[in-house]
Design a protein around this motif. Structure first.
Motif, short mmCIF file in Angstrom:
data_model
loop_
_atom_site.label_atom_id
_atom_site.label_comp_id
_atom_site.label_asym_id
_atom_site.label_seq_id
_atom_site.Cartn_x
_atom_site.Cartn_y
_atom_site.Cartn_z
N ALA A 82 8.67 3.19 12.59
CA ALA A 82 9.03 4.39 11.89
C ALA A 82 7.98 4.87 10.48
O ALA A 82 8.23 6.39 10.59
CB ALA A 82 10.56 4.82 11.59
N GLY A 83 7.27 4.00 10.24
CA GLY A 83 6.36 4.17 9.21
C GLY A 83 7.12 4.17 7.74
O GLY A 83 8.51 4.40 7.62
N VAL A 84 6.45 3.94 6.94
CA VAL A 84 6.73 4.03 5.41
C VAL A 84 5.91 4.96 4.62
O VAL A 84 4.65 4.49 4.92
CB VAL A 84 7.23 2.67 4.88
CG1 VAL A 84 6.18 1.87 4.67
CG2 VAL A 84 7.91 2.78 3.43
N ASN A 85 6.40 5.71 3.93
CA ASN A 85 5.38 6.65 3.09
C ASN A 85 4.92 5.85 1.79
O ASN A 85 5.63 5.77 0.95
CB ASN A 85 6.18 7.93 2.74
CG ASN A 85 4.96 8.97 2.09
OD1 ASN A 85 3.94 8.67 1.72
ND2 ASN A 85 5.79 10.02 1.73
N PRO A 92 1.89 12.87 2.04
CA PRO A 92 2.42 11.84 2.59
C PRO A 92 1.27 10.73 3.22
O PRO A 92 0.07 11.26 3.66
CB PRO A 92 3.02 12.06 3.78
CG PRO A 92 2.98 13.52 4.04
CD PRO A 92 2.21 14.22 2.67
N LYS A 93 1.41 9.37 3.03
CA LYS A 93 0.52 8.51 3.46
C LYS A 93 1.25 7.47 4.27
O LYS A 93 1.97 6.65 3.71
CB LYS A 93 -0.30 7.77 2.02
CG LYS A 93 -1.08 8.73 1.53
CD LYS A 93 -1.90 8.33 0.55
CE LYS A 93 -2.97 9.02 -0.35
NZ LYS A 93 -2.78 10.37 0.04
N ILE A 94 1.35 7.71 5.49
CA ILE A 94 2.55 6.84 6.22
C ILE A 94 1.72 5.73 6.70
O ILE A 94 0.69 5.47 7.38
CB ILE A 94 2.85 7.63 7.65
CG1 ILE A 94 3.52 8.97 6.86
CG2 ILE A 94 3.75 6.89 8.12
CD1 ILE A 94 4.77 8.98 6.01
N ALA A 95 2.37 4.43 6.60
CA ALA A 95 1.87 3.18 7.20
C ALA A 95 2.79 2.43 7.98
O ALA A 95 4.13 2.75 7.72
CB ALA A 95 1.69 2.17 5.80
N THR A 96 2.31 2.27 9.24
CA THR A 96 3.15 1.77 10.23
C THR A 96 2.84 0.22 10.51
O THR A 96 3.42 -0.58 10.97
CB THR A 96 2.72 2.18 11.53
OG1 THR A 96 1.21 2.15 11.87
CG2 THR A 96 3.05 3.78 11.71
N VAL A 97 1.74 -0.29 9.51
CA VAL A 97 1.44 -1.74 9.64
C VAL A 97 1.22 -2.17 8.05
O VAL A 97 0.49 -1.49 7.47
CB VAL A 97 0.47 -2.21 10.68
CG1 VAL A 97 0.23 -3.69 10.41
CG2 VAL A 97 0.59 -1.95 12.17
N LEU A 98 1.87 -3.33 7.75
CA LEU A 98 1.60 -3.72 6.33
C LEU A 98 1.09 -4.97 6.18
O LEU A 98 1.60 -6.02 7.19
CB LEU A 98 3.05 -3.84 5.58
CG LEU A 98 3.97 -2.71 5.51
CD1 LEU A 98 5.23 -2.91 5.01
CD2 LEU A 98 3.13 -1.57 5.31
#
Length: 145
Positions: A82-85, A92-98
């Protein structure tokens, strides 16, 4: 560096970037790679300079001062469908992989470089974000030199 199955976390959700960074740090602590204090250094690092790298990835890691908290080099890979901002509401800078990382000496630079090369192709990031198993994540990442 070997990627450990237990440090790959699929289908996670976070309320905000602080929770996401803290989670990455807790994974590294639990695996014995870093001391607890490293988590605060990861949050501090993001305040100094965003750990968001573009192409839907973020690479939470500690400050240089936190090097003493690193016991061994390690990486946790956290999938956030779902992503995290990592930005702001306006930008917004959405990351789906950390990729939560800790490196002894300059090893973190090598790790960041490998991740950056792999994730420069957004198709690779999409494959990681869609991966259905830890094995699939490892296979994808090991396909890079």
């Amino acid at each position: 560096m070997e990627i450990q199955h237990k440090l790959i976390k699929l289908n996670q959700t976070f309320a905000n970037k602080e929770d996401a960074i803290r989670y990455c740090g807790q994974q590294l602590v639990a695996a014995g790679h870093v001391n607890e204090a490293y988590i605060e250094a990861m949050l501090e690092r993001n305040e100094e300079l965003s750990v968001y790298m573009g192409n839907f990835i973020a690479i939470p890691h500690g400050t240089d001062a936190a090097k003493k908290e690193v016991l061994s080099s390690g990486i946790t890979i956290v999938q956030v469908p779902a992503g995290v901002n990592f930005g702001t509401e306006e930008d917004p800078k959405i990351a789906t992989v950390l990729f939560g990382i800790a490196g002894v000496g300059d090893e973190h630079l090598d790790i960041i470089q490998r991740i950056s090369i792999f994730c420069a192709d957004v198709d690779n990031v999409v494959k990681l974000a869609d991966a259905q198993s830890e094995e699939e994540v490892i296979t994808l990442l090991n396909s890079v030199g």
